[in-house]
Write a protein that holds these residues in place. Sequence first.
Motif, PDB file in Angstrom:
ATOM      1  N   GLY A   7     -12.339  17.728  -8.774  1.00 10.80           N
ATOM      2  CA  GLY A   7     -11.744  17.814 -10.092  1.00 10.80           C
ATOM      3  C   GLY A   7     -10.298  18.248 -10.010  1.00 10.80           C
ATOM      4  O   GLY A   7      -9.951  19.125  -9.213  1.00 10.80           O
ATOM      5  N   MET A   8      -9.465  17.610 -10.810  1.00 11.57           N
ATOM      6  CA  MET A   8      -8.045  17.974 -10.885  1.00 11.57           C
ATOM      7  C   MET A   8      -7.496  17.516 -12.236  1.00 11.57           C
ATOM      8  O   MET A   8      -8.087  16.665 -12.901  1.00 11.57           O
ATOM      9  CB  MET A   8      -7.233  17.302  -9.767  1.00 11.57           C
ATOM     10  CG  MET A   8      -7.546  17.816  -8.380  1.00 11.57           C
ATOM     11  SD  MET A   8      -6.463  17.142  -7.090  1.00 11.57           S
ATOM     12  CE  MET A   8      -4.989  18.117  -7.345  1.00 11.57           C
ATOM     13  N   ASN A   9      -6.347  18.077 -12.595  1.00 14.73           N
ATOM     14  CA  ASN A   9      -5.601  17.565 -13.746  1.00 14.73           C
ATOM     15  C   ASN A   9      -4.994  16.228 -13.348  1.00 14.73           C
ATOM     16  O   ASN A   9      -4.560  16.053 -12.205  1.00 14.73           O
ATOM     17  CB  ASN A   9      -4.470  18.528 -14.126  1.00 14.73           C
ATOM     18  CG  ASN A   9      -4.965  19.860 -14.632  1.00 14.73           C
ATOM     19  OD1 ASN A   9      -6.075  19.973 -15.137  1.00 14.73           O
ATOM     20  ND2 ASN A   9      -4.151  20.881 -14.495  1.00 14.73           N
ATOM     21  N   MET A  10      -4.955  15.305 -14.301  1.00 18.78           N
ATOM     22  CA  MET A  10      -4.349  14.006 -14.028  1.00 18.78           C
ATOM     23  C   MET A  10      -3.731  13.445 -15.300  1.00 18.78           C
ATOM     24  O   MET A  10      -4.019  13.912 -16.400  1.00 18.78           O
ATOM     25  CB  MET A  10      -5.367  13.028 -13.459  1.00 18.78           C
ATOM     26  CG  MET A  10      -6.510  12.677 -14.395  1.00 18.78           C
ATOM     27  SD  MET A  10      -7.686  11.526 -13.661  1.00 18.78           S
ATOM     28  CE  MET A  10      -7.079   9.993 -14.310  1.00 18.78           C
ATOM     29  N   THR A  11      -2.886  12.455 -15.121  1.00 20.88           N
ATOM     30  CA  THR A  11      -2.265  11.788 -16.254  1.00 20.88           C
ATOM     31  C   THR A  11      -3.173  10.665 -16.752  1.00 20.88           C
ATOM     32  O   THR A  11      -4.099  10.251 -16.050  1.00 20.88           O
ATOM     33  CB  THR A  11      -0.906  11.182 -15.856  1.00 20.88           C
ATOM     34  OG1 THR A  11      -1.135  10.168 -14.856  1.00 20.88           O
ATOM     35  CG2 THR A  11       0.045  12.243 -15.313  1.00 20.88           C
ATOM     36  N   LEU A  12      -2.879  10.167 -17.916  1.00 18.83           N
ATOM     37  CA  LEU A  12      -3.673   9.075 -18.477  1.00 18.83           C
ATOM     38  C   LEU A  12      -3.651   7.843 -17.573  1.00 18.83           C
ATOM     39  O   LEU A  12      -4.636   7.107 -17.494  1.00 18.83           O
ATOM     40  CB  LEU A  12      -3.159   8.716 -19.879  1.00 18.83           C
ATOM     41  CG  LEU A  12      -3.957   7.697 -20.658  1.00 18.83           C
ATOM     42  CD1 LEU A  12      -5.385   8.184 -20.877  1.00 18.83           C
ATOM     43  CD2 LEU A  12      -3.301   7.418 -21.990  1.00 18.83           C
ATOM     44  N   GLY A 126      -7.144  18.235  -3.696  1.00 18.18           N
ATOM     45  CA  GLY A 126      -6.114  17.551  -2.924  1.00 18.18           C
ATOM     46  C   GLY A 126      -6.509  16.104  -2.765  1.00 18.18           C
ATOM     47  O   GLY A 126      -7.614  15.806  -2.297  1.00 18.18           O
ATOM     48  N   PRO A 127      -5.654  15.191  -3.190  1.00 16.86           N
ATOM     49  CA  PRO A 127      -6.042  13.778  -3.209  1.00 16.86           C
ATOM     50  C   PRO A 127      -6.270  13.151  -1.840  1.00 16.86           C
ATOM     51  O   PRO A 127      -7.113  12.273  -1.705  1.00 16.86           O
ATOM     52  CB  PRO A 127      -4.879  13.106  -3.939  1.00 16.86           C
ATOM     53  CG  PRO A 127      -3.715  14.021  -3.729  1.00 16.86           C
ATOM     54  CD  PRO A 127      -4.302  15.401  -3.693  1.00 16.86           C
ATOM     55  N   THR A 128      -5.586  13.584  -0.814  1.00 17.13           N
ATOM     56  CA  THR A 128      -5.791  12.994   0.512  1.00 17.13           C
ATOM     57  C   THR A 128      -7.144  13.410   1.068  1.00 17.13           C
ATOM     58  O   THR A 128      -7.925  12.568   1.526  1.00 17.13           O
ATOM     59  CB  THR A 128      -4.654  13.402   1.469  1.00 17.13           C
ATOM     60  OG1 THR A 128      -3.402  13.007   0.892  1.00 17.13           O
ATOM     61  CG2 THR A 128      -4.821  12.747   2.823  1.00 17.13           C
ATOM     62  N   LEU A 129      -7.431  14.710   1.009  1.00 18.52           N
ATOM     63  CA  LEU A 129      -8.720  15.196   1.481  1.00 18.52           C
ATOM     64  C   LEU A 129      -9.853  14.620   0.643  1.00 18.52           C
ATOM     65  O   LEU A 129     -10.849  14.117   1.175  1.00 18.52           O
ATOM     66  CB  LEU A 129      -8.757  16.727   1.441  1.00 18.52           C
ATOM     67  CG  LEU A 129     -10.069  17.375   1.880  1.00 18.52           C
ATOM     68  CD1 LEU A 129     -10.382  17.040   3.340  1.00 18.52           C
ATOM     69  CD2 LEU A 129     -10.003  18.876   1.659  1.00 18.52           C
ATOM     70  N   ALA A 130      -9.723  14.675  -0.670  1.00 19.89           N
ATOM     71  CA  ALA A 130     -10.760  14.136  -1.553  1.00 19.89           C
ATOM     72  C   ALA A 130     -10.920  12.631  -1.346  1.00 19.89           C
ATOM     73  O   ALA A 130     -12.032  12.112  -1.415  1.00 19.89           O
ATOM     74  CB  ALA A 130     -10.450  14.451  -3.003  1.00 19.89           C
ATOM     75  N   GLY A 131      -9.811  11.940  -1.083  1.00 14.34           N
ATOM     76  CA  GLY A 131      -9.880  10.498  -0.826  1.00 14.34           C
ATOM     77  C   GLY A 131     -10.736  10.181   0.388  1.00 14.34           C
ATOM     78  O   GLY A 131     -11.533   9.238   0.384  1.00 14.34           O
ATOM     79  N   ALA A 143     -14.590  15.533 -11.931  1.00 12.87           N
ATOM     80  CA  ALA A 143     -14.172  16.197 -13.166  1.00 12.87           C
ATOM     81  C   ALA A 143     -12.712  15.832 -13.398  1.00 12.87           C
ATOM     82  O   ALA A 143     -11.821  16.324 -12.702  1.00 12.87           O
ATOM     83  CB  ALA A 143     -14.351  17.704 -13.061  1.00 12.87           C
ATOM     84  N   LEU A 144     -12.476  14.937 -14.352  1.00 13.77           N
ATOM     85  CA  LEU A 144     -11.131  14.462 -14.647  1.00 13.77           C
ATOM     86  C   LEU A 144     -10.623  15.174 -15.887  1.00 13.77           C
ATOM     87  O   LEU A 144     -11.223  15.055 -16.960  1.00 13.77           O
ATOM     88  CB  LEU A 144     -11.136  12.952 -14.907  1.00 13.77           C
ATOM     89  CG  LEU A 144     -11.414  12.039 -13.728  1.00 13.77           C
ATOM     90  CD1 LEU A 144     -12.861  12.091 -13.306  1.00 13.77           C
ATOM     91  CD2 LEU A 144     -11.040  10.622 -14.085  1.00 13.77           C
ATOM     92  N   THR A 155       1.281  10.258  -7.081  1.00  7.83           N
ATOM     93  CA  THR A 155       0.092  10.448  -6.256  1.00  7.83           C
ATOM     94  C   THR A 155      -1.149  10.193  -7.113  1.00  7.83           C
ATOM     95  O   THR A 155      -1.392  10.923  -8.069  1.00  7.83           O
ATOM     96  CB  THR A 155       0.036  11.889  -5.704  1.00  7.83           C
ATOM     97  OG1 THR A 155       1.258  12.166  -5.018  1.00  7.83           O
ATOM     98  CG2 THR A 155      -1.152  12.063  -4.775  1.00  7.83           C
ATOM     99  N   PRO A 156      -1.934   9.165  -6.785  1.00  9.51           N
ATOM    100  CA  PRO A 156      -3.103   8.852  -7.609  1.00  9.51           C
ATOM    101  C   PRO A 156      -4.260   9.820  -7.392  1.00  9.51           C
ATOM    102  O   PRO A 156      -4.425  10.380  -6.307  1.00  9.51           O
ATOM    103  CB  PRO A 156      -3.494   7.443  -7.159  1.00  9.51           C
ATOM    104  CG  PRO A 156      -2.977   7.325  -5.765  1.00  9.51           C
ATOM    105  CD  PRO A 156      -1.753   8.211  -5.684  1.00  9.51           C
ATOM    106  N   PHE A 157      -5.050  10.008  -8.441  1.00  9.15           N
ATOM    107  CA  PHE A 157      -6.281  10.806  -8.358  1.00  9.15           C
ATOM    108  C   PHE A 157      -7.286  10.105  -7.448  1.00  9.15           C
ATOM    109  O   PHE A 157      -7.908  10.732  -6.613  1.00  9.15           O
ATOM    110  CB  PHE A 157      -6.865  10.986  -9.761  1.00  9.15           C
ATOM    111  CG  PHE A 157      -8.139  11.804  -9.819  1.00  9.15           C
ATOM    112  CD1 PHE A 157      -8.079  13.169 -10.069  1.00  9.15           C
ATOM    113  CD2 PHE A 157      -9.381  11.231  -9.643  1.00  9.15           C
ATOM    114  CE1 PHE A 157      -9.239  13.937 -10.131  1.00  9.15           C
ATOM    115  CE2 PHE A 157     -10.550  11.982  -9.706  1.00  9.15           C
ATOM    116  CZ  PHE A 157     -10.471  13.351  -9.948  1.00  9.15           C
TER     117      PHE A 157
END
Length: 188
Positions: A7-12, A126-131, A143-144, A155-157
Amino acid sequence: MRKLIFGMNMTLDGYIAAPGDDIGWSGPPSDELFQWWLDRERASGLTLYGRKLWETMSSSWPTGDQQPNATPAEIEFARNWRDTPKVVFSSTVDKVDWNTRLVTGDAVAEITQLKAEDGAPMSIGGPTLAGAAMRAGLIDEYALVTYPVLLGGGTPFFTALDSWVNLTLVETRTFPGGVVLTRYETRR
């Protein structure tokens, strides 16, 4: 078997950071959203970090409860952050503190082993690790926390995947400022 939650904060438009790793687009969270993040962190038995997110979190939360204008929720978040066991995955970091251990080897193998253990859910950031965990099929819940902002790049979610991942919506919630939480569980 432990549950793994990303889960992280992200843009639309799906970014967690603008070009140059700028996360200023989100601004400070509302009290209600901050409380949601605090509750989520309290429920986590182990937090997994990539290097960049570790550097961001460890630059402020170890002493967050000692700041003169810290709110009760920020004080609790800082204390919980220090007390919660953490694992940092990095080949460039050489020292970690605050109830943290460093893993320099195969992240997917380590996360697979951690998931096989008994215990409270784990969060991954962290998107790289989560990726890497996404591509390996290790994420159980997403969780978005979506802000009404468009960046157009950064950097994409989500990472590129080799195959579809079917999800089930388990929660939606609206926070002040038009911020929307959507939680999904992976269908296995």
